[in-house]
Design a protein around this motif. Sequence first.
Motif, PDB file in Angstrom:
ATOM      1  N   GLU A 249       0.830  15.496   1.499  1.00  0.00           N
ATOM      2  CA  GLU A 249       1.775  15.926   0.461  1.00  0.00           C
ATOM      3  C   GLU A 249       2.469  17.230   0.825  1.00  0.00           C
ATOM      4  OE1 GLU A 249       1.937  16.503  -4.413  1.00  0.00           O
ATOM      5  OE2 GLU A 249       0.000  16.275  -3.390  1.00  0.00           O
ATOM      6  N   ALA A 250       1.720  18.180   1.384  1.00  0.00           N
ATOM      7  CA  ALA A 250       2.317  19.460   1.770  1.00  0.00           C
ATOM      8  C   ALA A 250       3.360  19.264   2.868  1.00  0.00           C
ATOM      9  CB  ALA A 250       1.225  20.425   2.228  1.00  0.00           C
ATOM     10  N   GLY A 259      12.869   9.717  -2.489  1.00  0.00           N
ATOM     11  CA  GLY A 259      12.391   8.393  -2.108  1.00  0.00           C
ATOM     12  C   GLY A 259      11.398   8.458  -0.961  1.00  0.00           C
ATOM     13  N   GLN A 260      11.684   9.296   0.009  1.00  0.00           N
ATOM     14  CA  GLN A 260      10.781   9.488   1.145  1.00  0.00           C
ATOM     15  C   GLN A 260       9.443  10.036   0.671  1.00  0.00           C
ATOM     16  OE1 GLN A 260      12.179  11.231   5.070  1.00  0.00           O
ATOM     17  NE2 GLN A 260      11.074  12.979   4.219  1.00  0.00           N
ATOM     18  N   GLN A 261       9.488  10.986  -0.255  1.00  0.00           N
ATOM     19  CA  GLN A 261       8.253  11.542  -0.803  1.00  0.00           C
ATOM     20  C   GLN A 261       7.458  10.468  -1.546  1.00  0.00           C
ATOM     21  OE1 GLN A 261       9.975  14.832  -3.046  1.00  0.00           O
ATOM     22  NE2 GLN A 261       9.079  16.293  -1.603  1.00  0.00           N
ATOM     23  N   TRP A 266       2.783   6.751  -1.855  1.00  0.00           N
ATOM     24  CA  TRP A 266       2.185   5.412  -1.888  1.00  0.00           C
ATOM     25  C   TRP A 266       1.232   5.216  -0.711  1.00  0.00           C
ATOM     26  CZ3 TRP A 266       7.333   2.252  -2.847  1.00  0.00           C
ATOM     27  CH2 TRP A 266       7.737   2.449  -4.182  1.00  0.00           C
ATOM     28  N   LEU A 267       1.628   5.687   0.476  1.00  0.00           N
ATOM     29  CA  LEU A 267       0.765   5.558   1.645  1.00  0.00           C
ATOM     30  C   LEU A 267      -0.529   6.356   1.477  1.00  0.00           C
ATOM     31  CD1 LEU A 267       3.467   5.663   4.452  1.00  0.00           C
ATOM     32  CD2 LEU A 267       1.903   3.767   3.988  1.00  0.00           C
ATOM     33  N   ARG A 268      -0.418   7.549   0.922  1.00  0.00           N
ATOM     34  CA  ARG A 268      -1.636   8.339   0.669  1.00  0.00           C
ATOM     35  C   ARG A 268      -2.574   7.584  -0.265  1.00  0.00           C
ATOM     36  NH1 ARG A 268       2.109  12.511   0.193  1.00  0.00           N
ATOM     37  NH2 ARG A 268       1.957  12.570  -2.091  1.00  0.00           N
ATOM     38  N   SER A 269      -2.014   7.011  -1.289  1.00  0.00           N
ATOM     39  CA  SER A 269      -2.836   6.270  -2.256  1.00  0.00           C
ATOM     40  C   SER A 269      -3.488   5.054  -1.598  1.00  0.00           C
ATOM     41  CB  SER A 269      -1.968   5.833  -3.437  1.00  0.00           C
ATOM     42  OG  SER A 269      -2.693   5.023  -4.336  1.00  0.00           O
ATOM     43  N   ASP A 270      -2.717   4.340  -0.787  1.00  0.00           N
ATOM     44  CA  ASP A 270      -3.236   3.136  -0.145  1.00  0.00           C
ATOM     45  C   ASP A 270      -4.330   3.441   0.871  1.00  0.00           C
ATOM     46  OD1 ASP A 270      -1.629   1.479  -1.594  1.00  0.00           O
ATOM     47  OD2 ASP A 270      -0.265   0.959   0.054  1.00  0.00           O
ATOM     48  N   LEU A 271      -4.309   4.637   1.430  1.00  0.00           N
ATOM     49  CA  LEU A 271      -5.276   5.003   2.466  1.00  0.00           C
ATOM     50  C   LEU A 271      -6.415   5.870   1.937  1.00  0.00           C
ATOM     51  CD1 LEU A 271      -2.705   5.650   5.334  1.00  0.00           C
ATOM     52  CD2 LEU A 271      -4.301   3.721   5.151  1.00  0.00           C
ATOM     53  N   GLN A 272      -6.478   6.018   0.620  1.00  0.00           N
ATOM     54  CA  GLN A 272      -7.508   6.849   0.004  1.00  0.00           C
ATOM     55  C   GLN A 272      -8.770   6.005  -0.205  1.00  0.00           C
ATOM     56  OE1 GLN A 272      -6.998  10.254  -0.716  1.00  0.00           O
ATOM     57  NE2 GLN A 272      -9.229  10.201  -0.900  1.00  0.00           N
ATOM     58  N   ALA A 273      -9.660   6.004   0.771  1.00  0.00           N
ATOM     59  CA  ALA A 273     -10.870   5.187   0.720  1.00  0.00           C
ATOM     60  C   ALA A 273     -12.097   6.068   0.468  1.00  0.00           C
ATOM     61  CB  ALA A 273     -11.032   4.432   2.035  1.00  0.00           C
ATOM     62  N   ARG A 290       3.950   7.057  12.194  1.00  0.00           N
ATOM     63  CA  ARG A 290       4.102   8.443  11.745  1.00  0.00           C
ATOM     64  C   ARG A 290       5.364   8.637  10.903  1.00  0.00           C
ATOM     65  NH1 ARG A 290       5.482  13.049  15.887  1.00  0.00           N
ATOM     66  NH2 ARG A 290       4.776  11.412  17.320  1.00  0.00           N
ATOM     67  N   CYS A 291       6.441   7.971  11.291  1.00  0.00           N
ATOM     68  CA  CYS A 291       7.732   8.160  10.617  1.00  0.00           C
ATOM     69  C   CYS A 291       8.054   7.058   9.611  1.00  0.00           C
ATOM     70  CB  CYS A 291       8.854   8.253  11.643  1.00  0.00           C
ATOM     71  SG  CYS A 291       8.665   9.609  12.816  1.00  0.00           S
ATOM     72  N   ALA A 292       7.079   6.233   9.271  1.00  0.00           N
ATOM     73  CA  ALA A 292       7.346   5.147   8.324  1.00  0.00           C
ATOM     74  C   ALA A 292       7.928   5.636   6.993  1.00  0.00           C
ATOM     75  CB  ALA A 292       6.082   4.327   8.091  1.00  0.00           C
ATOM     76  N   PRO A 293       7.435   6.749   6.409  1.00  0.00           N
ATOM     77  CA  PRO A 293       8.070   7.215   5.173  1.00  0.00           C
ATOM     78  C   PRO A 293       9.533   7.599   5.365  1.00  0.00           C
ATOM     79  CG  PRO A 293       5.931   8.265   5.479  1.00  0.00           C
ATOM     80  CD  PRO A 293       6.264   7.573   6.764  1.00  0.00           C
ATOM     81  N   HIS A 294       9.861   8.057   6.550  1.00  0.00           N
ATOM     82  CA  HIS A 294      11.241   8.466   6.813  1.00  0.00           C
ATOM     83  C   HIS A 294      12.156   7.258   6.953  1.00  0.00           C
ATOM     84  CE1 HIS A 294       8.359  11.473   8.233  1.00  0.00           C
ATOM     85  NE2 HIS A 294       9.274  12.409   7.986  1.00  0.00           N
TER      86      HIS A 294
END
Length: 518
Positions: A249-250, A259-261, A266-273, A290-294
């Motif tokens: 997030e930082a 939109g990128q944020q 969403w990726l952070r949430s999906d990978l939060q195990a 690495r650049c998928a959000p971009h």
Amino acid sequence: MEKIMTNNTQQPITFGAQRLTIEDVMSIANGAPAAMNNTPEYTAKIDRSVAFLERLLKEEGVIYGVTTGYGDSCTVAIPPNLVDELPLHLTRFHGCGLGENLDHQQARAVLATRLCSLSQGFSGVSHDLLNQLVTLINHDISPRIPQEGSVGASGDLTPLSYVAAVLIGEREVIYKGEIRPTADVFAELGITPIKLKPKEGLALMNGTSVMTALACIAYKRAEYLAQLATRITAMVSLGMHGNDFHFDEALFAVKPHPGQQEIASWLRSDLQADTPPRNSDRLQDRYSLRCAPHVIGVLQDTLPWLRQMIENELNSANDNPIIDGENERVLHGGHFYGGHIAMAMDTLKTAVANIADLLDRQMAQLMDYKFNNGLPFNLTGAEGERKPINHGFKAVQIGISAWTAEALKNTMPASVFSRSTECHNQDKVSMGTISSRDCLRVLQLTEQVTAASLLAATQALEIRKRHNELDENHFSPALKSMTKAVLNDFDFVIEDRPLEGELRHFIEMIQQQRWDLY
């Protein structure tokens, strides 16, 4: 792409009451009924425009397309005794569309977008015409509309002529999955064809409703693809033992595209195990992770302004001339020009094709044993002596590359290919309908890439689990749910088998937006 039609037990979408949304058009496209605003104020507004036109005709006022010919023939005066026949000729000589037909869903969307434009009350059409469009929607009758033949100004003349023809009982319709003569279906259902008033043929045909209908459909498909591509990226990251700190997030706070944020969130949430997986030996993953959000974020950030452009076009009076019944003016202009939809669709297809390209690069990594952090080549599930003769997703990856290449090829903007037509009267045209059709083709190809990527990512995760490199604690609730949903319809690939049927099934599920994602 066509969803299963629903029945008319849904709440009707009311036309002429307030601005409609892309979602309203999609509701009609997928089976919702329609209704007209029946307030006294609205009824009077429609009546004033019709009465004003009728009075002008009696006074032999000159009205383009009513007492004159069309386009470059606007200098040709129509004898008063032939004025009533002119709209019929307009519908008939434009009956020259070619190519594949719009499917039932798309044609219903066209009925909705044309009705929305005409119900603005600035086209001089009668209640009979508006109600006939409602009748078609509510009886689930759609015109057979060929896709090709419009340059997007003066609007979608040729494809919309197929709508006008059906209202008067001519040409063909799609009814209960069959193409049938309109006259036969009308007789069967007791529907009376209408007679077009002098301005009504032009009002029906001189507008941007086909390109706008297709744009509404394209928007919703693209919106879903942004979400599904994000979910697949999370699955690939987990399967590759990727680095989740790339989505911190930082990190994204210092490049604040909303939109990128959102994609990074969403990726952070999906990978939060519960248990973090082993990270890659690489400090930085390759760009497609690495650049998928971009990459996905460009599409996500594009959607809000595309919505504004599409919905403004949807809720506009976009024929010519505009009939201002309130102030008793005939306003000649060019609102049929589809430039905004053309630009929106040229933009959207580029953003969507980049999603195909992103997933293609992820799949190239995932299936190549030199880059996939210990997964077997081509994601084969075979073991032991049978492993050398099994090839897993090798051909699927070639297919992904082919579909991606075709999607990228189709991103050439149509809007810059204006042609001078119709005796140089239409000397600058929008190509908006071609842009919309191109966008739908790019979406179809990208959905094919996405379906294949979803199956491959699921295969990779199952391989890790079977090799005890991942367990349930490494999966977030979202990824547990997603892999379970996929495996309900997809068997882990051990021995080579044809995957076409499963790919087609998952493409259909994607187009029906079967999974709730974010």
